[in-house]
Enzyme design. Structure first.
Site, PDB file in Angstrom:
ATOM      1  N   ASN A 136       0.833  -1.210   0.000  1.00  0.00           N
ATOM      2  CA  ASN A 136       0.000   0.000   0.000  1.00  0.00           C
ATOM      3  C   ASN A 136       0.868   1.260   0.000  1.00  0.00           C
ATOM      4  O   ASN A 136       1.941   1.302   0.598  1.00  0.00           O
ATOM      5  CB  ASN A 136      -1.003  -0.004   1.154  1.00  0.00           C
ATOM      6  N   GLU A 140       0.295   5.236   0.647  1.00  0.00           N
ATOM      7  CA  GLU A 140      -0.658   6.261   1.102  1.00  0.00           C
ATOM      8  C   GLU A 140      -0.240   7.645   0.617  1.00  0.00           C
ATOM      9  O   GLU A 140       0.837   7.840   0.045  1.00  0.00           O
ATOM     10  CB  GLU A 140      -0.760   6.186   2.628  1.00  0.00           C
ATOM     11  N   CYS A 190      -4.057   0.583  -2.444  1.00  0.00           N
ATOM     12  CA  CYS A 190      -3.915  -0.655  -1.672  1.00  0.00           C
ATOM     13  C   CYS A 190      -2.822  -1.549  -2.256  1.00  0.00           C
ATOM     14  O   CYS A 190      -2.471  -1.445  -3.442  1.00  0.00           O
ATOM     15  CB  CYS A 190      -5.235  -1.430  -1.671  1.00  0.00           C
ATOM     16  N   GLU A 246      -3.066  -4.671  -3.020  1.00  0.00           N
ATOM     17  CA  GLU A 246      -3.590  -5.508  -4.103  1.00  0.00           C
ATOM     18  C   GLU A 246      -3.577  -4.740  -5.430  1.00  0.00           C
ATOM     19  O   GLU A 246      -3.242  -5.291  -6.486  1.00  0.00           O
ATOM     20  CB  GLU A 246      -5.027  -5.943  -3.795  1.00  0.00           C
ATOM     21  N   CYS A 290     -10.292  -4.766   0.534  1.00  0.00           N
ATOM     22  CA  CYS A 290     -11.412  -3.819   0.619  1.00  0.00           C
ATOM     23  C   CYS A 290     -12.356  -4.045  -0.577  1.00  0.00           C
ATOM     24  O   CYS A 290     -12.034  -4.784  -1.512  1.00  0.00           O
ATOM     25  CB  CYS A 290     -10.897  -2.385   0.632  1.00  0.00           C
ATOM     26  N   CYS A 294     -10.892  -3.248  -3.993  1.00  0.00           N
ATOM     27  CA  CYS A 294      -9.893  -4.239  -4.434  1.00  0.00           C
ATOM     28  C   CYS A 294     -10.559  -5.538  -4.851  1.00  0.00           C
ATOM     29  O   CYS A 294     -10.059  -6.238  -5.740  1.00  0.00           O
ATOM     30  CB  CYS A 294      -8.859  -4.483  -3.343  1.00  0.00           C
TER      31      CYS A 294
HETATM   32  N1  THU Z   1      -5.123  -1.748   2.716  1.00  0.00           N
HETATM   33  C1  THU Z   1      -4.567  -2.519   1.731  1.00  0.00           C
HETATM   34  O1  THU Z   1      -3.539  -2.142   1.143  1.00  0.00           O
HETATM   35  N2  THU Z   1      -5.146  -3.698   1.440  1.00  0.00           N
HETATM   36  C2  THU Z   1      -6.188  -4.244   2.129  1.00  0.00           C
HETATM   37  O2  THU Z   1      -6.596  -5.359   1.813  1.00  0.00           O
HETATM   38  C3  THU Z   1      -6.821  -3.492   3.218  1.00  0.00           C
HETATM   39  C4  THU Z   1      -6.340  -2.107   3.409  1.00  0.00           C
HETATM   40  C5  THU Z   1      -4.446  -0.488   3.091  1.00  0.00           C
HETATM   41  C6  THU Z   1      -5.092   0.785   2.639  1.00  0.00           C
HETATM   42  C7  THU Z   1      -4.516   1.772   3.644  1.00  0.00           C
HETATM   43  O3  THU Z   1      -3.232   2.196   3.186  1.00  0.00           O
HETATM   44  C8  THU Z   1      -4.322   0.953   4.897  1.00  0.00           C
HETATM   45  O4  THU Z   1      -4.351  -0.410   4.493  1.00  0.00           O
HETATM   46  C9  THU Z   1      -5.384   1.197   5.968  1.00  0.00           C
HETATM   47  O5  THU Z   1      -6.651   1.083   5.442  1.00  0.00           O
END
Ligand code: THU
Length: 133
Positions: free
Chosen positions: A39, A41, A50, A52, A83, A86
């Site tokens: 991920n 941000e 994310c 994925e 999520c 994703c």
């Molecule tokens: N996140 C992912 O990268 N994948 C997931 O399956 C769940 C959430 C990340 C998004 C964000 O950067 C952090 O986790 C908190 O939500």
């Protein structure tokens, strides 16, 4: 390299200064290649991506478009689940029977299929009545 090893390693490279929740994803393409993502941000929070999504983008950048298997890992009390967005992204490149493994750092694991994650998913078949669709 196993998907678990690959996802565990790439998770360390996540850029998650806001949530502090690092996620790693690794997928195997139908051609047998492994692609990874973490991920990433952003201070403008909705612009984050994310793990994925990163792995899927890497697969497409590699010229491949079919997922055979996917794994996602994070430091969560229970196995981390993709999520909603994703799930739709995964469904674009994976059939309903493709296995998705969700795991936490302790090794607690949940194994499901794409159909389990996104039942009744919107697909190109829904647009069949549109000319040129
Ligand atoms: N996140 C992912 O990268 N994948 C997931 O399956 C769940 C959430 C990340 C998004 C964000 O950067 C952090 O986790 C908190 O939500």
């Amino acid at each position: 390299m196993s998907l678990l090893k690959a996802a565990t390693a790439v998770r360390e490279n996540a850029y998650a200064p806001y949530s502090r929740f690092k996620v790693g994803a690794a997928l195997r393409s139908t051609a047998g290649n492994i692609y990874v993502g973490a991920n990433v941000e952003n201070v403008a929070y909705p612009e984050g991506t994310c793990a994925e999504a990163g792995a899927i983008a890497a697969m497409c950048a590699g010229g491949e478009y079919q997922i055979a298997e996917l794994l996602v890992i994070s430091d969560s009390p229970m196995p981390v689940t993709p999520c909603g967005g994703c799930r739709q992204k995964i469904a674009e490149f994976a059939g309903p029977d493709v296995v998705v493994t969700m795991i936490n750092l302790e090794g607690k694991t949940s194994v499901v299929t794409v159909a389990d994650l996104l039942p009744g998913s919107f697909s190109a078949a829904h647009m069949a009545n549109v000319n040129d669709a």
